[in-house]
Structure formats: structure tokens, C-alpha cells
Design an enzyme around this catalytic site. Structure first.
Site, PDB file in Angstrom:
ATOM      1  N   ASN A   1       0.882  -1.172   0.000  1.00  0.00           N
ATOM      2  CA  ASN A   1       0.000   0.000   0.000  1.00  0.00           C
ATOM      3  C   ASN A   1       0.917   1.218   0.000  1.00  0.00           C
ATOM      4  O   ASN A   1       1.488   1.560   1.029  1.00  0.00           O
ATOM      5  CB  ASN A   1      -0.900  -0.009   1.246  1.00  0.00           C
ATOM      6  CG  ASN A   1      -1.672   1.285   1.381  1.00  0.00           C
ATOM      7  OD1 ASN A   1      -1.875   2.005   0.407  1.00  0.00           O
ATOM      8  ND2 ASN A   1      -2.117   1.595   2.605  1.00  0.00           N
TER       9      ASN A   1
ATOM     10  N   LYS B   1       0.218   4.279  -0.268  1.00  0.00           N
ATOM     11  CA  LYS B   1      -0.391   5.490   0.337  1.00  0.00           C
ATOM     12  C   LYS B   1      -0.144   6.694  -0.582  1.00  0.00           C
ATOM     13  O   LYS B   1      -0.078   6.523  -1.801  1.00  0.00           O
ATOM     14  CB  LYS B   1       0.158   5.723   1.744  1.00  0.00           C
ATOM     15  CG  LYS B   1       0.185   4.464   2.596  1.00  0.00           C
ATOM     16  CD  LYS B   1       0.367   4.758   4.047  1.00  0.00           C
ATOM     17  CE  LYS B   1       0.638   3.477   4.791  1.00  0.00           C
ATOM     18  NZ  LYS B   1       0.298   3.553   6.191  1.00  0.00           N
TER      19      LYS B   1
ATOM     20  N   HIS C   1      -9.380   1.111   4.554  1.00  0.00           N
ATOM     21  CA  HIS C   1      -8.113   1.338   5.251  1.00  0.00           C
ATOM     22  C   HIS C   1      -8.350   2.291   6.427  1.00  0.00           C
ATOM     23  O   HIS C   1      -9.135   3.231   6.332  1.00  0.00           O
ATOM     24  CB  HIS C   1      -7.072   1.919   4.290  1.00  0.00           C
ATOM     25  CG  HIS C   1      -5.697   1.876   4.860  1.00  0.00           C
ATOM     26  ND1 HIS C   1      -5.252   2.824   5.752  1.00  0.00           N
ATOM     27  CD2 HIS C   1      -4.692   0.979   4.724  1.00  0.00           C
ATOM     28  CE1 HIS C   1      -4.016   2.510   6.123  1.00  0.00           C
ATOM     29  NE2 HIS C   1      -3.653   1.392   5.509  1.00  0.00           N
TER      30      HIS C   1
ATOM     31  N   GLU D   1      -6.725   4.673   7.561  1.00  0.00           N
ATOM     32  CA  GLU D   1      -6.482   6.106   7.288  1.00  0.00           C
ATOM     33  C   GLU D   1      -7.688   6.722   6.590  1.00  0.00           C
ATOM     34  O   GLU D   1      -7.993   7.898   6.791  1.00  0.00           O
ATOM     35  CB  GLU D   1      -5.195   6.268   6.456  1.00  0.00           C
ATOM     36  CG  GLU D   1      -3.962   5.990   7.311  1.00  0.00           C
ATOM     37  CD  GLU D   1      -2.755   5.453   6.555  1.00  0.00           C
ATOM     38  OE1 GLU D   1      -2.721   5.556   5.311  1.00  0.00           O
ATOM     39  OE2 GLU D   1      -1.851   4.921   7.220  1.00  0.00           O
TER      40      GLU D   1
ATOM     41  N   GLU E   1      -5.577  -5.179  10.309  1.00  0.00           N
ATOM     42  CA  GLU E   1      -4.596  -4.127  10.538  1.00  0.00           C
ATOM     43  C   GLU E   1      -4.896  -3.382  11.835  1.00  0.00           C
ATOM     44  O   GLU E   1      -5.726  -2.454  11.842  1.00  0.00           O
ATOM     45  CB  GLU E   1      -4.621  -3.127   9.376  1.00  0.00           C
ATOM     46  CG  GLU E   1      -4.246  -3.728   8.051  1.00  0.00           C
ATOM     47  CD  GLU E   1      -3.569  -2.702   7.157  1.00  0.00           C
ATOM     48  OE1 GLU E   1      -2.442  -2.955   6.741  1.00  0.00           O
ATOM     49  OE2 GLU E   1      -4.159  -1.637   6.919  1.00  0.00           O
TER      50      GLU E   1
ATOM     51  N   GLY F   1       2.137   2.232  10.568  1.00  0.00           N
ATOM     52  CA  GLY F   1       3.047   3.362  10.415  1.00  0.00           C
ATOM     53  C   GLY F   1       3.702   3.801  11.711  1.00  0.00           C
ATOM     54  O   GLY F   1       4.315   4.865  11.780  1.00  0.00           O
TER      55      GLY F   1
ATOM     56  N   SER G   1       3.166  -2.209  10.254  1.00  0.00           N
ATOM     57  CA  SER G   1       4.616  -2.205  10.474  1.00  0.00           C
ATOM     58  C   SER G   1       5.267  -3.564  10.203  1.00  0.00           C
ATOM     59  O   SER G   1       6.246  -3.924  10.859  1.00  0.00           O
ATOM     60  CB  SER G   1       4.954  -1.697  11.883  1.00  0.00           C
ATOM     61  OG  SER G   1       4.519  -0.348  12.030  1.00  0.00           O
TER      62      SER G   1
HETATM   63  C1  PEP Z   1      -0.758   0.025   5.723  1.00  0.00           C
HETATM   64  O1  PEP Z   1      -0.715   1.146   5.235  1.00  0.00           O
HETATM   65  O2  PEP Z   1      -1.685  -0.724   5.441  1.00  0.00           O
HETATM   66  C2  PEP Z   1       0.313  -0.391   6.624  1.00  0.00           C
HETATM   67  C3  PEP Z   1       0.247  -1.574   7.181  1.00  0.00           C
HETATM   68  O3  PEP Z   1       1.330   0.502   6.822  1.00  0.00           O
HETATM   69  P1  PEP Z   1       2.727   0.216   7.580  1.00  0.00           P
HETATM   70  O4  PEP Z   1       3.249  -1.090   7.038  1.00  0.00           O
HETATM   71  O5  PEP Z   1       3.596   1.382   7.218  1.00  0.00           O
HETATM   72  O6  PEP Z   1       2.429   0.127   9.044  1.00  0.00           O
END
Ligand code: PEP
Length: 255
Positions: free
Chosen positions: A13, A15, A98, A100, A170, A176, A216
Site C-alpha cells: 500500500n 499510500k 483502510h 487512514e 490491521e 506506520g 509495520s
Molecule cells: C498500511 O498502510 O496498510 C500499513 C500496514 O502501513 P505500515 O506497514 O507502514 O504500518
């Protein structure tokens, strides 16, 4: 639990990162790095990089996805992109729900469901994100919350359409932040999601559905996470922007 019943999927992803020019450079690095993958490899890019990504990845094992989709087919929705627009370009995957999008753009379980249905009905493969925030984890409601998010996101999705649907667990507190769920925490919630799928669609559909962990995940912790019986790959943010790290995660999910 037989992991051979479903495919592992590593999806990046991106972003709001990379211009189309920068995307082309990253894809040039990714193509040789993941060419021997034993799992499905997906890159979800900003809308502005989709055409570049589709052209660059033609004839490779990299699949292309978008990061969001609107639920209406067309009309007065300035700034939005419909499922048909994505399909017409040749896009194969899309992310819905997601955290975000939920946090900054007021998306709700209901709009996530509408976007998921619109995407599936148009023929896209959908990665639906669910997950608790830190307060909810500390309150001990993770499983109830994720069960509810999953059930609402899937309202109206048929058993046949589940073949085109992936769930990404998630935990919001791990996205992040550099703070990863432990492999046991990821396994526990992914297993709980599979149980909900079995209640909704039966055990065969639940066993065949890919459930990813995201939050992460990186080149160091991926191996342990993807080795868990109910963790079928990952949705990767930050580490998807580095070809070497992304390739290491792909290799871990290919075992
Ligand atoms: C994501 O954006 O779905 C995500 C898991 O980000 P990160 O790996 O940076 O935590």
C-alpha cells in the site's frame, strides 16, 4: 488448518507516496526482485501512478491495485473514482476500509461495505481492512470490534464473490508506528476473522479466504508473522516503498 487451501498475498500500500516518475523507478527495481515469488504480489499505488504501474508490470508477476474506490457508478462526486474506471484501465485489485480512510475521511463500516460491493460487482478483487485502535485493544474489545467490522463490510457479499475478497487485519496502533502486533496477537485475530467467515459462509469458504496481517510488517519481522497458520501474507505500507525490503517480505511469504 491447511494453508495450502488459500494463496498467500503480499500487497504493497503505497499510500500518498511516489509521483508517477518515481513509481516507474521503484517498479523497475521491484520487477527483478520479486520475479520468483511463490505468492501473489500486488502493488496498490496512488491513482496517478496506476497507468504507469499497469504499463510497467505487463507480462510480469506483479498485480496492480488502487487504494480506494467510490461506491457510485458515476455522477456528481467530484474527485472520486468509480470501480468501472479502475476496471477499464486494467486495474485488478482495490483496498477498501483502510484505517487512514476511516480516520481522516470519515469512512464508516457502512461506506466500506458499499465500496466493497461496488468493487466486487465490477469484477475487482478487494482487500478489505479491519482492525482495532489502541483504546479498543486496551478495553479488551478487539475481537468483538473486528467481528462487527467484518460482518458489516461483507453484508450482501455472496459466497461466490468471497473468491475475490481478501481481509487485511490491521491493528490501527501498529500502522506506520513501527509497533508491530506480535505474531501471536496477529494469529489470534486472524483466526477470529476466519471463524466469522465460517459462520457467514461455511468452513470451506473460510478456509479458502486469504487473511493478511498489516501494521509495520517489515523485512525483519515478516518471517514470524507469515509463518502463523491463519496469517496468509501481509498488507505492507512503509516497507513496500523499498524494493529490497518488499522482496524480502515476498520471499518470506513464498515459503
Ligand atoms: C498500511 O498502510 O496498510 C500499513 C500496514 O502501513 P505500515 O506497514 O507502514 O504500518
Amino acid at each position: 488448518m491447511n494453508k495450502n487451501l488459500r494463496k498467500a498475498v503480499i500487497a504493497g500500500n503505497w499510500k500518498m507516496n511516489k509521483t508517477a516518475t518515481q513509481a516507474a523507478q521503484l517498479i523497475d527495481e521491484l520487477i527483478p526482485a520479486v520475479k520468483d515469488a511463490g505468492c501473489e504480489v500486488v502493488i496498490c499505488t496512488p491513482f496517478t501512478s496506476l497507468v504507469t504501474a499497469l504499463e510497467k508490470t505487463k507480462g510480469t508477476n506483479i498485480h496492480v491495485g488502487a487504494e480506494n474506490v467510490h461506491f457510485e457508478a458515476s455522477g456528481a462526486y467530484t474527485g472520486e473514482i468509480s470501480a468501472d474506471m479502475l476496471v477499464d484501465l486494467g486495474v485488478e485489485y482495490v483496498i477498501t476500509g483502510h484505517s487512514e480512510r476511516r480516520q481522516y475521511f470519515a469512512e464508516t463500516d457502512e461506506t466500506v461495505n458499499k465500496r466493497t460491493l461496488a468493487a466486487l460487482n465490477a469484477g475487482l478483487k478487494v482487500i478489505v481492512c479491519v482492525g482495532e485502535n489502541l483504546t479498543q485493544r486496551e478495553q479488551g474489545v478487539t475481537e468483538e470490534l473486528v467481528r462487527m467490522q467484518t460482518k458489516i463490510a461483507l453484508q450482501g457479499v455472496t459466497a461466490e464473490q468471497m473468491a475475490n475478497l481478501i481481509i487485511a487485519y490491521e491493528p490501527v496502533w501498529a500502522i506506520g508506528t513501527g509497533r508491530t502486533a506480535t505474531a501471536d496477537q496477529a494469529q489470534e485475530v486472524c483466526a477470529a476473522i476466519r471463524k466469522v467467515l465460517a459462520e457467514l459462509y461455511g468452513q470451506a469458504v473460510a478456509d479458502a479466504t486469504t487473511i493478511q496481517y498489516g501494521g509495520s510488517m517489515n523485512a525483519k519481522n515478516c518471517e514470524e508473522l507469515v509463518s502463523k497458520p491463519d496469517v496468509d501474507g501481509g498488507l505492507i505500507g512503509g516497507a513496500a516503498l523499498k524494493a529490497g525490503d518488499f522482496a524480502t517480505i515476498v520471499a518470506a511469504a513464498s515459503k
